[in-house]
Design an enzyme around this catalytic site. Structure first.
Site, short mmCIF file in Angstrom:
data_model
loop_
_atom_site.label_atom_id
_atom_site.label_comp_id
_atom_site.label_asym_id
_atom_site.label_seq_id
_atom_site.Cartn_x
_atom_site.Cartn_y
_atom_site.Cartn_z
N ARG A 17 0.80 -1.23 0.00
CA ARG A 17 0.00 0.00 0.00
C ARG A 17 0.84 1.29 0.00
O ARG A 17 0.31 2.37 -0.19
CB ARG A 17 -0.98 -0.02 1.18
CG ARG A 17 -2.24 -0.80 0.86
CD ARG A 17 -3.17 -0.81 2.05
NE ARG A 17 -2.71 -1.70 3.11
CZ ARG A 17 -3.10 -1.62 4.38
NH1 ARG A 17 -3.95 -0.68 4.74
NH2 ARG A 17 -2.64 -2.47 5.28
N ASP A 106 7.18 -1.77 11.21
CA ASP A 106 6.39 -0.65 10.68
C ASP A 106 5.60 0.05 11.79
O ASP A 106 4.64 0.76 11.52
CB ASP A 106 5.45 -1.11 9.56
CG ASP A 106 4.49 -2.20 10.00
OD1 ASP A 106 4.50 -2.57 11.20
OD2 ASP A 106 3.72 -2.68 9.15
N ASN A 230 1.06 1.83 7.02
CA ASN A 230 0.80 0.98 5.86
C ASN A 230 0.65 1.78 4.57
O ASN A 230 0.62 1.19 3.49
CB ASN A 230 -0.48 0.17 6.08
CG ASN A 230 -0.32 -0.79 7.25
OD1 ASN A 230 0.52 -1.67 7.22
ND2 ASN A 230 -1.09 -0.57 8.30
C1 UD1 Z 1 -1.58 -8.54 13.12
C2 UD1 Z 1 -2.19 -9.41 14.22
C3 UD1 Z 1 -3.41 -8.72 14.80
C4 UD1 Z 1 -3.00 -7.39 15.36
C5 UD1 Z 1 -2.33 -6.55 14.28
C6 UD1 Z 1 -1.73 -5.31 14.88
C7 UD1 Z 1 -1.71 -11.73 13.63
C8 UD1 Z 1 -2.26 -12.99 13.10
N1 UD1 Z 1 -2.54 -10.70 13.69
O1 UD1 Z 1 -2.54 -8.47 12.08
O2 UD1 Z 1 -3.96 -9.50 15.85
O3 UD1 Z 1 -4.12 -6.69 15.89
O4 UD1 Z 1 -1.25 -7.28 13.66
O5 UD1 Z 1 -1.17 -4.48 13.88
O6 UD1 Z 1 -0.56 -11.69 14.02
N2 UD1 Z 1 4.88 -10.05 8.82
C9 UD1 Z 1 5.98 -10.76 8.44
N3 UD1 Z 1 5.80 -11.97 7.81
C10 UD1 Z 1 4.57 -12.50 7.56
C11 UD1 Z 1 3.42 -11.75 7.95
C12 UD1 Z 1 3.62 -10.54 8.59
O7 UD1 Z 1 7.11 -10.33 8.65
O8 UD1 Z 1 4.51 -13.59 7.01
C13 UD1 Z 1 5.05 -8.75 9.49
C14 UD1 Z 1 4.54 -7.58 8.68
O9 UD1 Z 1 5.60 -6.98 7.94
C15 UD1 Z 1 4.00 -6.64 9.74
C16 UD1 Z 1 3.61 -7.57 10.88
O10 UD1 Z 1 4.28 -8.79 10.67
O11 UD1 Z 1 5.00 -5.75 10.21
C17 UD1 Z 1 2.10 -7.75 10.99
O12 UD1 Z 1 1.62 -8.35 9.82
P1 UD1 Z 1 0.22 -7.95 9.18
O13 UD1 Z 1 0.02 -8.76 7.98
O14 UD1 Z 1 0.12 -6.47 9.07
O15 UD1 Z 1 -0.78 -8.46 10.32
P2 UD1 Z 1 -2.25 -7.95 10.58
O16 UD1 Z 1 -3.18 -8.66 9.70
O17 UD1 Z 1 -2.28 -6.47 10.58
MG MG Z 2 -1.05 -4.88 9.85
#
Ligand code: UD1
Ligand code: MG
Length: 449
Positions: A17, A106, A230
């Site tokens: 995004r 982030d 984001n």
């Molecule tokens: C996640 C949480 C949610 C919380 C929210 C807060 C989970 C399942 N959910 O959701 O409960 O309220 O964050 O912002 O954890 N990332 C990786 N590798 C991956 C996936 C994510 O490094 O495979 C990192 C992303 O870069 C990011 C963070 O983990 O910095 C969170 O990932 P994101 O996909 O934004 O999770 P949310 O769906 O927002």
């Molecule tokens: Mg997130």
């Protein structure tokens, strides 16, 4: 004795995004990549190790977080999978009983005070996992915290997996987790992806831990601190919050900001007591301003040192390597770069001073230019103490003006000027009496024919 600490910063997300060629966590806030803010907040806890989880294109992130190591998560399979990428590098400390703190790259606004509060909640060892909760103005999209008696956490449900009732809960998970390292990595292997997103959720740990009798509890944080970035709009919002922290810190340290909302600082801006900053000033990284200096309106300053009592601007531009001596004056439309000005030196109007040394009390006339670049290399100009450079002088570097020397206005100085000498380097003036009159008469004749 508290267990050693490993900090794992998750930064493997693609950041789609942002619509950017730059990885999201490298977008700057207050003059440095946002992930460096996160790493700095974590470093204040004095952890034994900080490791950053990046995606396959994370080399640029590795440079930004150096000397801390990065590990690569090959595919973004979810937050639980991301933490697993750090298993190997964390293993030796885990074997020593380390705790693990998980942060998001982030989330640049997190403070070390909040992290310390999480750490404090782990001290008595009653809860194996501490989850940072917060109450966002709009909880849509966040995981909801389901509490049982006391402050014990029963489960976290993601928005997409939540029931209508659960979605009404306003206490959400901020994404920060502190826990017993050995239990964390062991339970991660039991996490599955049977959920709406087909991802391995870190939040599944709550229930897996509870089955073993390991408790989870919640520490509540401030919703501004746990904001994620984001999009470009969220980047600007985070910048604004951080700028207000910096502005308040400056004012508390004795700096006058006449219109604080118009002044932009960098994370490392260092302003002394009784400095006055007029409206609309921008401080890039690496600026130190000593006591009592005044920065007048609309000035742009980066990588510069301004000594006590100096006065800068209005409309001045100080570029990296500028050192402005005590009580010196840099006036309107003056640009300096890689130049040192001595005490009480003055360049009050319309000048470029690059790769120069200007001695104490020297006076640089309006419109003076150091011609420091010949198209191939940069050369230095040395102006000794007390020298006087006439208005509209071109100093063709390399060149030296001796102590107390004077150069006449409009000169093009290509040779060194000895101390106390007067240099006149312009065509001599010619006067033709009545010449103007004759010239005009000739023009008139031309018109008639
Ligand atoms: C996640 C949480 C949610 C919380 C929210 C807060 C989970 C399942 N959910 O959701 O409960 O309220 O964050 O912002 O954890 N990332 C990786 N590798 C991956 C996936 C994510 O490094 O495979 C990192 C992303 O870069 C990011 C963070 O983990 O910095 C969170 O990932 P994101 O996909 O934004 O999770 P949310 O769906 O927002
Ligand atoms: Mg997130």
């Amino acid at each position: 004795m508290q267990a050693p600490l490993i900090v794992i910063v998750l930064a493997a997300g693609k950041g789609t995004r942002m619509r950017s060629a730059l990885p999201k966590v490298l977008h700057p806030i207050a003059g440095r990549p946002m992930i460096q803010h996160v790493v700095e907040a974590a470093a204040a806890l004095d952890p034994a190790q900080i490791v950053v989880v990046v995606g396959p294109e994370g080399e640029a992130i590795a440079d930004a977080v150096s000397p801390h190591p990065v590990v690569v998560q090959r595919q973004q399979l979810g937050t639980a999978d991301a933490v697993k990428a750090a298993r190997e590098i964390a293993a030796p400390l885990i074997a020593e009983g380390a705790d693990v703190l998980i942060l998001y790259g982030d989330g640049p606004l997190i403070t070390s005070e909040t992290l310390a509060r999480m750490r404090g909640a782990r001290k008595d060892g009653k809860a194996a996992f501490i989850w940072l909760g917060f109450r966002p103005p709009d909880p849509t999209g966040y995981g909801r915290l389901l509490l049982s008696e006391g402050n014990t956490l029963a489960a976290i449900v993601e928005e997409r997996d939540a029931s209508e009732e659960q979605r009404k809960i306003d206490l959400c998970w901020a994404g920060l987790l502190l826990g017993e390292g050995e239990a964390l990595f062991r339970l991660l292997d039991a996490v599955d992806n049977r959920n709406a997103k087909r991802e391995y959720y870190l939040t599944s740990l709550v229930e897996l831990a509870a089955r073993e009798g390991l408790l989870s509890s919640v520490v509540e944080g401030d919703s501004d601190e746990v904001r994620g970035v984001n999009s470009r709009a969220e980047l600007a919002e985070a910048e604004e919050i951080l700028q207000w922290r910096l502005r308040r810190r400056m004012m508390e340290a004795g700096v006058t900001l006449i219109a604080p909302e118009t002044v932009y600082f960098s994370w490392d801006s260092d302003l002394g007591r009784d400095v006055v900053v007029e409206p609309h000033v921008f401080f890039g990284p690496g600026v130190r301003v000593a006591e009592g200096a005044r920065i007048c309106a609309f000035s742009h300053i980066e990588g510069a040192v301004i000594e006590a009592g100096a006065r800068i601007g209005p409309f001045a531009r100080l570029r990296p390597g500028s050192v402005i001596g005590p009580e010196a004056r840099i006036g309107n439309f003056v640009e300096t770069k890689a130049s040192v000005l001595g005490a009480r030196a003055k360049a009050n109007h319309l000048s470029y001073i690059g790769d120069a040394e200007v001695g104490e009390g020297a006076n640089i006339g309006a419109g003076t230019i150091t011609c420091n670049y010949d198209g191939f290399a940069k050369h230095r100009t040395r102006i000794a103490a007390g020298a006087f450079i006439g208005s509209n002088t071109s100093l063709v570097a390399p060149v030296e003006i001796g102590e107390g020397a004077i150069t006449g206005a409009g000169g093009t100085i290509v040779e060194d000027v000895p101390a106390e000498a007067l240099a006149i380097a312009r065509a001599e003036q010619v006067i033709r009496p009545e010449g103007a009159k004759r010239l005009k008469a000739r023009r008139e004749e031309g018109k008639e024919t």
